[in-house]
Scaffold this motif. Structure first.
Motif, mmCIF file in Angstrom:
data_model
loop_
_atom_site.group_PDB
_atom_site.id
_atom_site.type_symbol
_atom_site.label_atom_id
_atom_site.label_comp_id
_atom_site.label_asym_id
_atom_site.label_seq_id
_atom_site.Cartn_x
_atom_site.Cartn_y
_atom_site.Cartn_z
ATOM 1 N N LEU A 232 1.002 -1.109 0.009
ATOM 2 C CA LEU A 232 -0.005 0.008 0.079
ATOM 3 C C LEU A 232 0.940 1.467 -0.047
ATOM 4 O O LEU A 232 0.451 2.262 -0.645
ATOM 5 N N LEU A 233 2.066 1.161 0.863
ATOM 6 C CA LEU A 233 2.939 2.473 0.849
ATOM 7 C C LEU A 233 3.457 2.584 -0.531
ATOM 8 O O LEU A 233 3.489 3.836 -1.093
ATOM 9 N N GLY A 259 1.261 8.794 2.797
ATOM 10 C CA GLY A 259 2.401 7.610 2.801
ATOM 11 C C GLY A 259 3.041 7.529 4.075
ATOM 12 O O GLY A 259 3.501 6.567 4.491
ATOM 13 N N ARG A 260 3.391 8.764 4.409
ATOM 14 C CA ARG A 260 4.218 9.032 5.833
ATOM 15 C C ARG A 260 3.469 8.436 6.855
ATOM 16 O O ARG A 260 4.204 7.617 7.838
ATOM 17 N N ASP A 264 4.708 5.013 9.073
ATOM 18 C CA ASP A 264 4.891 5.076 10.613
ATOM 19 C C ASP A 264 4.483 3.573 11.252
ATOM 20 O O ASP A 264 4.911 3.224 12.244
ATOM 21 N N THR A 265 3.588 2.764 10.437
ATOM 22 C CA THR A 265 3.053 1.669 11.004
ATOM 23 C C THR A 265 3.990 0.453 10.202
ATOM 24 O O THR A 265 4.254 -0.450 11.074
ATOM 25 N N PHE A 285 12.483 8.063 -2.009
ATOM 26 C CA PHE A 285 10.831 8.623 -2.873
ATOM 27 C C PHE A 285 10.464 9.793 -2.721
ATOM 28 O O PHE A 285 10.098 10.527 -3.583
ATOM 29 N N ARG A 286 10.599 10.408 -1.411
ATOM 30 C CA ARG A 286 10.265 11.708 -1.244
ATOM 31 C C ARG A 286 11.232 12.875 -1.734
ATOM 32 O O ARG A 286 10.428 13.981 -2.282
#
Length: 368
Positions: A232-233, A259-260, A264-265, A285-286
């Protein structure tokens, strides 16, 4: 296609390093050719003379005209199909496939071990080496698909195989990503179905290629499950890059925030696998996303965060960050300086470590 690229493609088709090609010439002709000469040929810094053109033709088993004639180079892929390379590789693949059928092939656990190894090796190996090895594995695993658990293995191998083709060619990469998604559906494992689609979406979005299909895959991943996962990320950042390239700043930034939160999870502790997204890779990516949006402050911060934790054995990703800086300069109006900065970064990385994605980023930076 220039002569250096022809040499490189033929070398990779045989699965050889630059040093191995130099050794093959030396063994055949009693020369003392160094690896650096092959690198210079491939980079276009030096043009091989007639003697070495004949040597290349012999050891790479390709028509001499492929090296001598510009027209032949432009139809290079057609020429290669007619050389001895194709039947040799086909023979090996057929042999492996039938042998796997007769023996039963590796177990599921052995396949999972292979996938883990490829996930690590992808981070430092060239596309040609990966493509050659994974094509062999795909021939073997397709002989075992009566065991439905191996559709999961096949789908992830297909995803990796797809990444060895430039997404911008509009057919090969998309074809294999589509088949990978279908294979994952056969596996019936939602986590794998999401991961395959998400990994394809971020690959295409990062490359800036086939953005419509990247959106389709990302949307499918998001529809399959909203549970936080690495798949999903990847899907979220694939969609974010597509939005940024279309000029949709608000959507790109909203997806970056989403996304961030997912990271975190589910962020990875594993640092050097393509199947993982640790902190430094999230920031790669960022970094590109924010550079594409012209957010210099955010991009620089992401680059610094990535560099802080980037493993030293992954110099290709350090080059990614340097290319992002080159793109920032171009976005800020200094096209000449940005292109020069990016080209210097590419030149500093050994050519055998250049990836298709890096070359596509270089093309994006050079666009008027």
């Amino acid at each position: 296609m220039d002569l250096g690229e022809v040499i490189r493609q033929l070398r990779l088709a045989r699965g050889w390093s630059q040093g191995r090609l130099a050794t093959a010439i030396n063994e055949r002709y009693g020369t003392t050719l160094a690896r650096e000469y092959v690198s210079n040929w491939e980079c276009g810094k030096v043009t091989p003379r007639d003697f070495y053109l004949r040597a290349l033709s012999a050891v790479l088993d390709a028509p001499l005209a492929t090296f001598e004639d510009d027209v032949k180079r432009r139809t290079f892929l057609t020429d290669v199909a007619g050389t001895a390379i194709a039947p040799v590789i086909a023979s090996d693949l057929l042999s492996d496939g039938f042998a796997a059928r007769l023996r039963g092939g590796p177990s599921v656990d052995e396949w999972e071990g292979k996938l883990a190894t490829y996930g690590t090796e992808y981070m430092s190996m060239g596309a040609g080496d990966i493509q050659r090895r994974v094509s062999r594995e795909l021939v073997i695993v397709q002989q075992q698909l009566e065991d439905t658990r191996l559709w999961s293995v096949a789908s992830r191998l297909m995803t990796l195989y797809a990444k060895t083709f430039p997404g911008s060619d509009g057919s090969k990469a998309v074809h294999w990503y589509r088949m990978a998604a279908q294979a994952a559906d056969q596996a019936g494992d939602d986590e794998v179905r999401v991961w395959v689609r998400g990994r394809a979406a971020i690959a295409l979005g990062y490359e800036g290629a086939s953005l419509g299909f990247a959106d389709v895959l990302a949307d499918q991943a998001l529809a399959l499950s909203d549970a936080p996962s690495l798949g999903l990320l990847n899907a979220v950042y694939g969609r974010a890059h597509a939005a940024a390239l279309r000029g949709d700043r608000a959507t790109a930034l909203s997806l970056d925030l989403q996304g961030r939160r997912i990271f975190d999870t589910v962020g990875s502790h594993e640092q050097t696998s393509d199947h993982a997204v640790p902190w430094w890779r999230l920031n790669v990516f960022r970094s590109l996303l924010l550079a594409r949006l012209g957010d210099e402050k955010g991009a620089v911060e992401a680059q610094e965060q990535a560099r802080r934790d980037l493993p030293s054995e992954l110099p290709r990703f350090a080059t990614h960050l340097e290319l992002h800086r080159g793109l920032m300069l171009v976005r800020a109006g200094d096209r000449e300086g940005g292109v020069a900065y990016a080209r210097a970064a590419m030149d500093a990385l050994p050519s055998e470590k250049h990836s298709l994605t890096l070359r596509m980023l270089m093309e994006e930076i050079k666009k008027p």
